[in-house]
Design an enzyme around this catalytic site. Structure first.
Site, PDB file in Angstrom:
ATOM      1  CB  ALA A  14      -0.936  -0.013   1.206  1.00 57.61           C
ATOM      2  CD  GLU A 116      -5.115 -18.252  -2.827  1.00 53.54           C
ATOM      3  OE1 GLU A 116      -5.627 -17.427  -2.055  1.00 53.54           O
ATOM      4  OE2 GLU A 116      -3.967 -18.140  -3.260  1.00 53.54           O
ATOM      5  CG  HIS A 244      -4.104 -19.046   6.176  1.00 53.19           C
ATOM      6  ND1 HIS A 244      -4.051 -20.391   5.873  1.00 53.19           N
ATOM      7  CD2 HIS A 244      -4.010 -18.398   4.993  1.00 53.19           C
ATOM      8  CE1 HIS A 244      -3.917 -20.540   4.566  1.00 53.19           C
ATOM      9  NE2 HIS A 244      -3.902 -19.343   4.002  1.00 53.19           N
ATOM     10  NE  ARG A 292      -7.619 -17.729   3.473  1.00 53.02           N
ATOM     11  CZ  ARG A 292      -6.752 -16.871   3.036  1.00 53.02           C
ATOM     12  NH1 ARG A 292      -6.549 -15.759   3.697  1.00 53.02           N
ATOM     13  NH2 ARG A 292      -6.095 -17.106   1.935  1.00 53.02           N
ATOM     14  CG  HIS A 353      -3.673 -14.990   7.262  1.00 52.38           C
ATOM     15  ND1 HIS A 353      -2.347 -15.167   6.932  1.00 52.38           N
ATOM     16  CD2 HIS A 353      -4.327 -14.752   6.092  1.00 52.38           C
ATOM     17  CE1 HIS A 353      -2.204 -15.038   5.623  1.00 52.38           C
ATOM     18  NE2 HIS A 353      -3.378 -14.764   5.085  1.00 52.38           N
ATOM     19  NE  ARG A 388      -7.569 -11.165   3.538  1.00 50.92           N
ATOM     20  CZ  ARG A 388      -6.595 -11.905   2.998  1.00 50.92           C
ATOM     21  NH1 ARG A 388      -6.299 -11.771   1.713  1.00 50.92           N
ATOM     22  NH2 ARG A 388      -5.917 -12.750   3.728  1.00 50.92           N
TER      23      ARG A 388
HETATM   24  P1  FAD Z   1       2.562  -4.344   5.199  1.00 49.91           P
HETATM   25  O1  FAD Z   1       3.025  -4.978   3.968  1.00 49.91           O
HETATM   26  O2  FAD Z   1       2.443  -5.205   6.385  1.00 49.91           O
HETATM   27  O3  FAD Z   1       3.567  -3.143   5.573  1.00 49.91           O
HETATM   28  C1  FAD Z   1       3.481  -2.499   6.814  1.00 49.91           C
HETATM   29  C2  FAD Z   1       4.565  -1.452   6.926  1.00 49.91           C
HETATM   30  O4  FAD Z   1       4.263  -0.569   7.988  1.00 49.91           O
HETATM   31  C3  FAD Z   1       5.956  -1.990   7.225  1.00 49.91           C
HETATM   32  O5  FAD Z   1       6.888  -1.299   6.420  1.00 49.91           O
HETATM   33  C4  FAD Z   1       6.197  -1.609   8.687  1.00 49.91           C
HETATM   34  O6  FAD Z   1       7.543  -1.388   9.036  1.00 49.91           O
HETATM   35  C5  FAD Z   1       5.423  -0.310   8.747  1.00 49.91           C
HETATM   36  N1  FAD Z   1       5.020   0.075  10.110  1.00 49.91           N
HETATM   37  C6  FAD Z   1       4.109  -0.526  10.911  1.00 49.91           C
HETATM   38  N2  FAD Z   1       4.019   0.143  12.081  1.00 49.91           N
HETATM   39  C7  FAD Z   1       4.892   1.171  12.010  1.00 49.91           C
HETATM   40  C8  FAD Z   1       5.289   2.192  12.914  1.00 49.91           C
HETATM   41  N3  FAD Z   1       4.768   2.325  14.155  1.00 49.91           N
HETATM   42  N4  FAD Z   1       6.230   3.076  12.524  1.00 49.91           N
HETATM   43  C9  FAD Z   1       6.805   2.978  11.275  1.00 49.91           C
HETATM   44  N5  FAD Z   1       6.472   2.022  10.390  1.00 49.91           N
HETATM   45  C10 FAD Z   1       5.532   1.128  10.765  1.00 49.91           C
HETATM   46  N6  FAD Z   1      -2.829 -11.294   0.651  1.00 49.91           N
HETATM   47  C11 FAD Z   1      -3.152 -11.571  -0.628  1.00 49.91           C
HETATM   48  O7  FAD Z   1      -3.904 -10.826  -1.261  1.00 49.91           O
HETATM   49  N7  FAD Z   1      -2.626 -12.662  -1.237  1.00 49.91           N
HETATM   50  C12 FAD Z   1      -1.788 -13.526  -0.610  1.00 49.91           C
HETATM   51  O8  FAD Z   1      -1.321 -14.482  -1.193  1.00 49.91           O
HETATM   52  C13 FAD Z   1      -1.464 -13.270   0.738  1.00 49.91           C
HETATM   53  N8  FAD Z   1      -0.670 -14.122   1.423  1.00 49.91           N
HETATM   54  C14 FAD Z   1      -0.283 -13.793   2.684  1.00 49.91           C
HETATM   55  C15 FAD Z   1       0.617 -14.609   3.349  1.00 49.91           C
HETATM   56  C16 FAD Z   1       1.097 -14.260   4.595  1.00 49.91           C
HETATM   57  C17 FAD Z   1       2.077 -15.150   5.307  1.00 49.91           C
HETATM   58  C18 FAD Z   1       0.661 -13.055   5.201  1.00 49.91           C
HETATM   59  C19 FAD Z   1       1.174 -12.640   6.542  1.00 49.91           C
HETATM   60  C20 FAD Z   1      -0.272 -12.255   4.558  1.00 49.91           C
HETATM   61  C21 FAD Z   1      -0.744 -12.611   3.310  1.00 49.91           C
HETATM   62  N9  FAD Z   1      -1.659 -11.810   2.626  1.00 49.91           N
HETATM   63  C22 FAD Z   1      -1.991 -12.110   1.341  1.00 49.91           C
HETATM   64  C23 FAD Z   1      -2.090 -10.541   3.190  1.00 49.91           C
HETATM   65  C24 FAD Z   1      -1.258  -9.397   2.586  1.00 49.91           C
HETATM   66  O9  FAD Z   1       0.057  -9.836   2.418  1.00 49.91           O
HETATM   67  C25 FAD Z   1      -1.263  -8.180   3.485  1.00 49.91           C
HETATM   68  O10 FAD Z   1      -2.564  -7.857   3.859  1.00 49.91           O
HETATM   69  C26 FAD Z   1      -0.672  -6.976   2.752  1.00 49.91           C
HETATM   70  O11 FAD Z   1       0.571  -7.315   2.213  1.00 49.91           O
HETATM   71  C27 FAD Z   1      -0.548  -5.807   3.694  1.00 49.91           C
HETATM   72  O12 FAD Z   1       0.152  -4.788   3.021  1.00 49.91           O
HETATM   73  P2  FAD Z   1       0.271  -3.364   3.696  1.00 49.91           P
HETATM   74  O13 FAD Z   1       0.966  -2.501   2.707  1.00 49.91           O
HETATM   75  O14 FAD Z   1      -1.032  -2.926   4.201  1.00 49.91           O
HETATM   76  O15 FAD Z   1       1.188  -3.595   4.997  1.00 49.91           O
HETATM   77  C1  SIN Z   2      -2.527 -17.898   1.012  1.00 50.20           C
HETATM   78  O1  SIN Z   2      -1.664 -17.936   0.150  1.00 50.20           O
HETATM   79  O2  SIN Z   2      -3.160 -18.878   1.411  1.00 50.20           O
HETATM   80  C2  SIN Z   2      -2.828 -16.577   1.610  1.00 50.20           C
HETATM   81  C3  SIN Z   2      -3.684 -15.831   0.694  1.00 50.20           C
HETATM   82  C4  SIN Z   2      -4.312 -14.676   1.393  1.00 50.20           C
HETATM   83  O3  SIN Z   2      -4.163 -14.481   2.581  1.00 50.20           O
HETATM   84  O4  SIN Z   2      -5.024 -13.942   0.700  1.00 50.20           O
END
Ligand code: FAD
Ligand code: SIN
Length: 533
Positions: A14, A116, A244, A292, A353, A388
């Protein structure tokens, strides 16, 4: 003190998507990205299964993706937002491909598409089983090419600066709360600094670390939601924590658990209980590929019935070559702990998750606080409702980062920085005598949340959780008021707030819907509502 036009908190999908777009549109303006850890240490990096998107209109349709999302969301998705994300998704995916992310392709050049839980069609684009790592790599490389993006890693955002810091009383009913920037703890210098920003984006990710086992890395402590709540912003639907179904079970392991992507079930993996029975057919006609919430509850119930700490995921019928081609990372991980997936079943158990709720935003990513946007997992856009749909979050993060950018781009020149803000006041604080108190409280918090606010809830458990959180809060506040700040203390404080918001949301929701299952109210209520705190 730093000053910036655009402040981005978080370097996951994001934050980086938004940073790239704003920096490219405004080459003369500064975009400052802050992260509390290394730049790539994000939930994004760990995403496995892929990104759900309709870009094969011969075999799939927007209408089907919309319907699948609404069914998973169990009656409380915002239908307009669902349509926006599904229809704008393909353009955002094209963009990230242009920025260099590669998704697996068939020999004819078309994308390989996986399936999925809850999806009626094959629509998940992926890069083997390390999709997030590939997307994060491409985003970070693109960001490094734009000179007006500045990165500050290892810098912990403590609080949002609002009128409260100018001495005004700010409450939930104060109109026009405004964000002027943030206070940060610079972990390299150990100093607390002030950053003034015209526009701030919270992209701080999820909160899985509030639970004992989670697929989330250690950064996922819900900081953005907690600081936004302290600033008196509107939060919603925090009770919908997605577990998850299939995290790898490793005896005695606490904290981050390795994920076995749902795509393994999409390719034919079968869940079995202790007796070797393929139990999912007893719970849902969609069997192992039900949404899920249903699969996680079914596993929870089988584990309770048979008294085990895990069930099995059976992939023994896969060809080794095919498995390795799609899931090389999982294959290697299993092998490293003595599991050969062609001979042995994989022990799996549910783990926290994804947070479906969060900072309430409108369809442009605007929060209830002026000049403050939220996108990604910390936001509640209305897409996910009560549960979700798999692989919808990477898509949502990109679509909403883009929408935040469009709205912010219209506003930035009308905003002036507020120079009258005070520095952080650390008077009267000293080093905490025992850091171990912080670690112990974090352990207690995770225990309380996992034991009383997990997959299956009831009123007594929620009341117990609240009483224990109250005590933890009181003790931690005392420590916070008198101590010099550390990331451990700040995260503990944030996690207790997030725990409180989850319990509060769960206590208000007198029904079972999606991810929230309360045995005292096992049915869905006819009152369809979002719980706003
Ligand atoms: P993040 O990618 O978590 O980034 C958060 C950022 O905020 C980091 O840089 C961190 O350092 C920063 N931050 C946090 N707090 C602070 C603070 N106090 N001060 C400064 N910086 C801070 N989704 C899918 O759609 N498909 C998938 O296949 C999928 N697989 C997944 C597998 C796993 C193992 C996990 C954990 C999640 C998965 N998800 C998947 C969910 C998805 O990955 C996340 O919802 C998404 O990547 C979140 O992105 P984001 O940019 O919101 O936050
Ligand atoms: C997974 O790969 O099973 C995670 C996918 C997701 O969290 O959307």
């Amino acid at each position: 003190m730093q000053k910036t036009d655009f402040l981005v908190i978080g370097s996951g999908i994001a934050g980086l998507t938004y940073a790239l777009k704003t920096a490219a549109r405004f080459p003369d303006k500064k975009v400052l990205v802050i992260t509390k850890a290394a730049a790539d240490e994000t939930n994004t990096k760990y995403a496995q299964g892929g990104i759900a998107v309709v870009n094969d209109l011969e075999n799939d349709s927007f209408a089907k993706h919309i319907e699948d999302t609404l069914i998973a969301g169990d009656g409380i998705c915002n239908e307009k937002v669902v349509e926006i994300v599904v229809k704008e998704g393909p353009e955002r995916v094209e963009e990230i491909v242009e920025w260099g992310a590669s998704f697996d392709r068939e020999e004819d050049g078309d994308f390989k598409r996986g399936k999925e839980g809850g999806h009626s069609e094959y629509r998940i684009l992926h890069h083997k089983d390390v999709t997030g790592k590939e997307m994060e790599r491409a985003l970070l490389e693109s960001v490094s090419r734009l000179p007006n993006i500045e990165f500050v890693n290892h810098c912990f955002v403590i609080d949002l600066i609002t009128q409260h810091h100018l001495g005004y009383l700010v409450t939930k009913s104060t109109p026009d709360i405004e964000c002027y920037g943030v206070y940060v703890l610079n972990l390299e210098t150990n100093r607390i600094e002030k950053i003034l920003a015209k526009i701030t984006l919270l992209a701080t990710g999820g909160n899985g670390q509030v639970y004992r086992t989670t697929t989330n890395p250690t950064i996922a402590t819900g900081d953005g939601v907690a600081m936004f709540y302290r600033a008196k912003g509107r939060i919603e639907n925090m009770e919908f924590i997605q577990f998850h179904p299939t995290a790898l079970y490793e005896p005695g392991l606490l904290g981050q658990a390795f994920l076995i992507t749902e795509a393994v079930r999409g390719d034919g993996g079968i869940l079995r209980n202790k007796k070797g029975e393929a139990f999912m057919e007893r719970y849902d006609a969609r069997k192992d590929l039900a949404p899920r919430d249903i699969v996680a509850r079914a596993i929870d119930s089988e584990m309770k019935k048979t008294g085990t700490e895990h069930v099995w995921l059976d992939c023994r019928h896969f060809s080794r070559e095919k498995f390795i081609e799609h899931f090389p990372n999982i294959y290697e991980k299993c092998l490293s702990i003595g599991i050969d997936i062609t001979r042995d079943m994989i022990p799996v158990a549910p783990a926290a998750h994804y947070s479906c709720g969060g900072i309430k935003t409108d369809e442009w990513g605007r929060s209830s606080i002026r000049n403050l946007y939220a996108a990604g997992e910390c936001a509640s856009t209305g897409l996910h409702g009560a549960n979700r749909l798999a692989s919808n979050s990477l898509l949502e993060a990109m679509v909403f980062a883009h929408r935040c950018f469009l709205d912010a781009a219209e506003k930035v020149d009308k905003i002036t920085l507020n120079d009258a803000l005070p520095d952080w006041n650390a008077e009267g604080t000293s080093e905490p005598r025992e850091m171990i108190l912080i670690t112990q409280s974090a352990k207690e918090l995770r225990q309380v949340m996992s034991d009383y606010v997990g997959i299956v809830r009831n009123d007594i458990r929620l009341q117990r959780a609240m009483r224990r959180l109250d005590l933890l809060w009181e003790e931690t506040e005392n420590l916070y008021q008198g101590s010099t700040l550390s990331p451990q203390l700040l995260e503990l404080r944030n996690m207790i707030s997030v725990g409180y918001l989850i319990v509060k949301g769960a206590s208000f929701r007198k029904e079972s819907r999606g991810l929230h299952f309360n045995t005292d109210y096992p049915e869905k209520s006819s009152l369809v509502q979002n719980i706003v705190l």
